[in-house]
Design a protein around this motif. Structure first.
Motif, short mmCIF file in Angstrom:
data_model
loop_
_atom_site.label_atom_id
_atom_site.label_comp_id
_atom_site.label_asym_id
_atom_site.label_seq_id
_atom_site.Cartn_x
_atom_site.Cartn_y
_atom_site.Cartn_z
N GLY A 266 0.79 -1.22 0.00
CA GLY A 266 0.00 0.00 0.00
C GLY A 266 0.82 1.27 0.00
O GLY A 266 0.28 2.34 0.29
N MET A 267 2.12 1.18 -0.33
CA MET A 267 2.99 2.35 -0.25
C MET A 267 3.73 2.59 -1.55
O MET A 267 3.94 1.68 -2.34
CB MET A 267 4.00 2.17 0.89
CG MET A 267 3.39 2.09 2.26
SD MET A 267 4.61 1.83 3.57
CE MET A 267 4.84 0.07 3.46
N PRO A 311 2.86 7.33 4.07
CA PRO A 311 1.52 6.78 3.89
C PRO A 311 0.60 7.03 5.08
O PRO A 311 -0.60 6.83 4.98
CB PRO A 311 1.78 5.28 3.73
CG PRO A 311 2.97 5.03 4.60
CD PRO A 311 3.80 6.29 4.56
N ARG A 344 -0.84 6.91 -0.70
CA ARG A 344 -1.13 5.49 -0.55
C ARG A 344 -1.47 4.90 -1.91
O ARG A 344 -2.16 5.52 -2.71
CB ARG A 344 -2.30 5.25 0.41
CG ARG A 344 -1.97 5.63 1.84
CD ARG A 344 -3.07 5.28 2.79
NE ARG A 344 -2.84 5.92 4.08
CZ ARG A 344 -3.76 6.08 5.01
NH1 ARG A 344 -4.99 5.64 4.79
NH2 ARG A 344 -3.48 6.68 6.14
N GLU A 346 -3.59 2.62 -3.86
CA GLU A 346 -4.89 1.98 -3.74
C GLU A 346 -5.13 0.93 -4.82
O GLU A 346 -6.17 0.28 -4.84
CB GLU A 346 -6.02 3.03 -3.81
CG GLU A 346 -6.00 4.05 -2.69
CD GLU A 346 -6.51 3.49 -1.38
OE1 GLU A 346 -6.88 2.30 -1.34
OE2 GLU A 346 -6.52 4.24 -0.39
#
Length: 513
Positions: A266-267, A311, A344, A346
């Protein structure tokens, strides 16, 4: 739990005639070296030498054990005493040890799957049959054994057996998703799609980067108006002091936060360029001729990722306090940051203005004693309710089901103290949608970051951390979804900040269908 090992002890040279000494050594080790620390009556759980043989300068050993002195630990225990025996008498040392074959069996009643276990480093194979997990390891060097890689794999497997729920469900003393507060019903003044309308009016323009937007003058004015309002209503009354937090976060900090374990996908990861002028000269030449970015050359010219782009936004606060000692009398410490973007990834979840890769927040972070930590968090939520009421917005708050610092984790193995409710999440209702947009994430971490960053109180009193993220980008989306784009329908103290702000005249934009 059973361990079966085939290992090698490499001697510094071949020495004939040491068989009797080796036999005596291994016999005595069974009742001494391999039994140390094993409670009486549990000798069967210790390591046992099943067989050994000497071939030239190589000693082959087979061992089995239970959970007390695991076979690999038993092998490590033998190295130094064996060297002390052979060195003075035969002028020979033990150069190193390795494991050529190693398996672990563990009972797992009721467990039908072992997701991810076979993909762990050092694991050759992982299966489950008749309620038993079998893990076969790849060949292991002495350095691997001393880094406890086997124990970490075993711990992961045990966690799969002991927990079928994620850590959030385990520690939360309320039902995740339970609504704890709700506003009165409001009349919605807009029934369209805020993203589509903002594009039509020229308030925003899609940026080529996925999940990114160019925010024009009108929506930026709304952003600043809401930002100032929320700071006045939530941040200043609680005495938070503004700081500027870095947004380029070293991987070591993310590792200490345990974020890399919870949500590594997620980063955004960042790499610095290498000092290699020749590669970049070749890169520029290829670009000039082909008019396409030569990705292979670019990859060659950058170092391995060393950072992520923030994030969570609160990361620098814990590093700021890392290895520091505070006094309870000087607490709480309360900072806030609003200095830039949060990022972030997604993946396929990015859509519209409400779920983006790049967004703005006001981040509140604090350090205090446990009770005060929770009180501060609760006050940020209460003041957020009041602010939404003043904006004439419909909202509700629920018990969070995904505290960012517990994301994706099954078990916390460090003896961390957790609050009864790690997270509250406030949402603005969206017309025609069951789920509102999250605008406030209010978290108490217990000692999760206290332990991870070695923050201490001078008399060893308990101290906790907390953070509340006020999602400005989401507040704007929820505000427009309920109030629409006519400033006359907005509270005067917001509308007057936007009226008179206009886009520049551009013949081809915004395009009218």
């Amino acid at each position: 739990m059973k361990f079966k090992l085939k290992g090698i002890m490499k001697l510094s040279k071949e020495v004939p005639g040491i068989g009797d000494d080796l036999e005596k050594f291994f016999t005595e080790a069974e009742s001494d070296i391999l039994r140390r620390g094993v409670p009486e009556g549990q000798e069967h759980e210790a390591a046992h030498i099943k067989s050994w043989r000497l071939e030239g300068d190589t000693l082959h050993i087979e061992m089995e054990s239970g959970r007390r002195v695991r076979a690999h630990d038993g092998l490590l225990r033998l190295k130094k005493p064996l060297g002390q025996l052979l060195g003075p008498k035969y002028r020979v040392g033990v150069r190193g040890i390795s494991v050529t074959d190693y398996t672990m069996e563990m009972e797992a009643p009721g467990v039908s799957g072992i997701p991810g276990l076979a993909e762990l480093p050092f694991v050759e194979e992982a299966t489950i049959k008749d309620g038993t997990i079998l893990v076969r390891f790849k060949p292991l060097e002495e350095s691997d054994l001393r880094k406890h890689v086997v124990d970490r794999v075993v711990k992961h497997a045990r966690n799969l057996v002991e927990s079928s729920e994620d850590l959030t469900v385990q520690v939360t003393r309320a039902t995740p998703g339970e609504i704890i507060a709700r506003s009165k019903k409001r009349e919605f003044l807009f029934d369209g799609d805020p993203t589509e309308e903002a594009m039509r009016l020229g308030w925003v323009k899609k940026f080529p980067g996925r999940g990114q937007w160019f925010y024009g003058p009108k929506i930026t004015a709304l952003h600043r108006a809401l930002e100032d309002f929320l700071i006045e209503r939530i941040v200043k009354p609680l005495g938070f002091v503004e700081c500027l937090f870095p947004k380029l976060i070293p991987l070591d900090i993310m590792n200490k936060m345990r974020y890399l374990e919870g949500l590594p996908e997620g980063m955004y990861y960042c790499s610095a360029p290498s000092r290699d002028p020749e590669t970049f000269e070749e890169f520029k030449n290829e670009l000039i001729i082909n008019r396409e970015v030569p990705m292979d050359l670019l990859k060659r010219g950058i170092k391995d990722p060393g950072y992520v782009i923030a994030p969570a936004q609160c990361e620098p606060f814990y590093q700021f306090l890392s290895h520091e000692v505070v006094s309870a009398e000087d607490l709480p410490i309360k900072f806030f940051d609003r200095s830039g973007w949060t990022y972030r990834w997604e993946a396929g979840g990015a859509k519209g203005l409400d779920r983006v890769h790049e967004f703005q927040r006001i981040e509140l972070v604090w350090l205090a004693e446990p009770g005060e930590t929770e009180d501060i968090r609760d006050r940020t939520v209460e003041l957020s309710h009041d602010a939404a009421d003043e904006l004439e917005l419909e909202w509700y708050t629920e018990v969070g089901d995904d505290p960012f610092y517990l994301e994706g984790r099954k078990v916390e193995e460090r003896g961390i103290e957790f609050p009864d409710v790690p997270k509250y999440e406030m949402r603005l209702s969206l017309p025609g949608r069951e789920k509102g947009v999250a605008v406030v994430s209010a978290n108490v971490h217990g000692t999760h970051f206290i332990e991870g960053f070695s923050i201490r109180e001078t008399r060893n009193q308990n101290i906790w951390t907390g953070c509340t993220g006020i999602g400005l980008s989401r507040w704007i989306y929820g505000f427009l979804a309920q109030k629409g784009f006519e400033t006359g329908n907005w509270p005067d103290f917001i509308g007057e900040r936007v009226e008179g702000v206009e886009n520049p005249r551009i013949i081809t934009w915004p395009r009218q269908e």
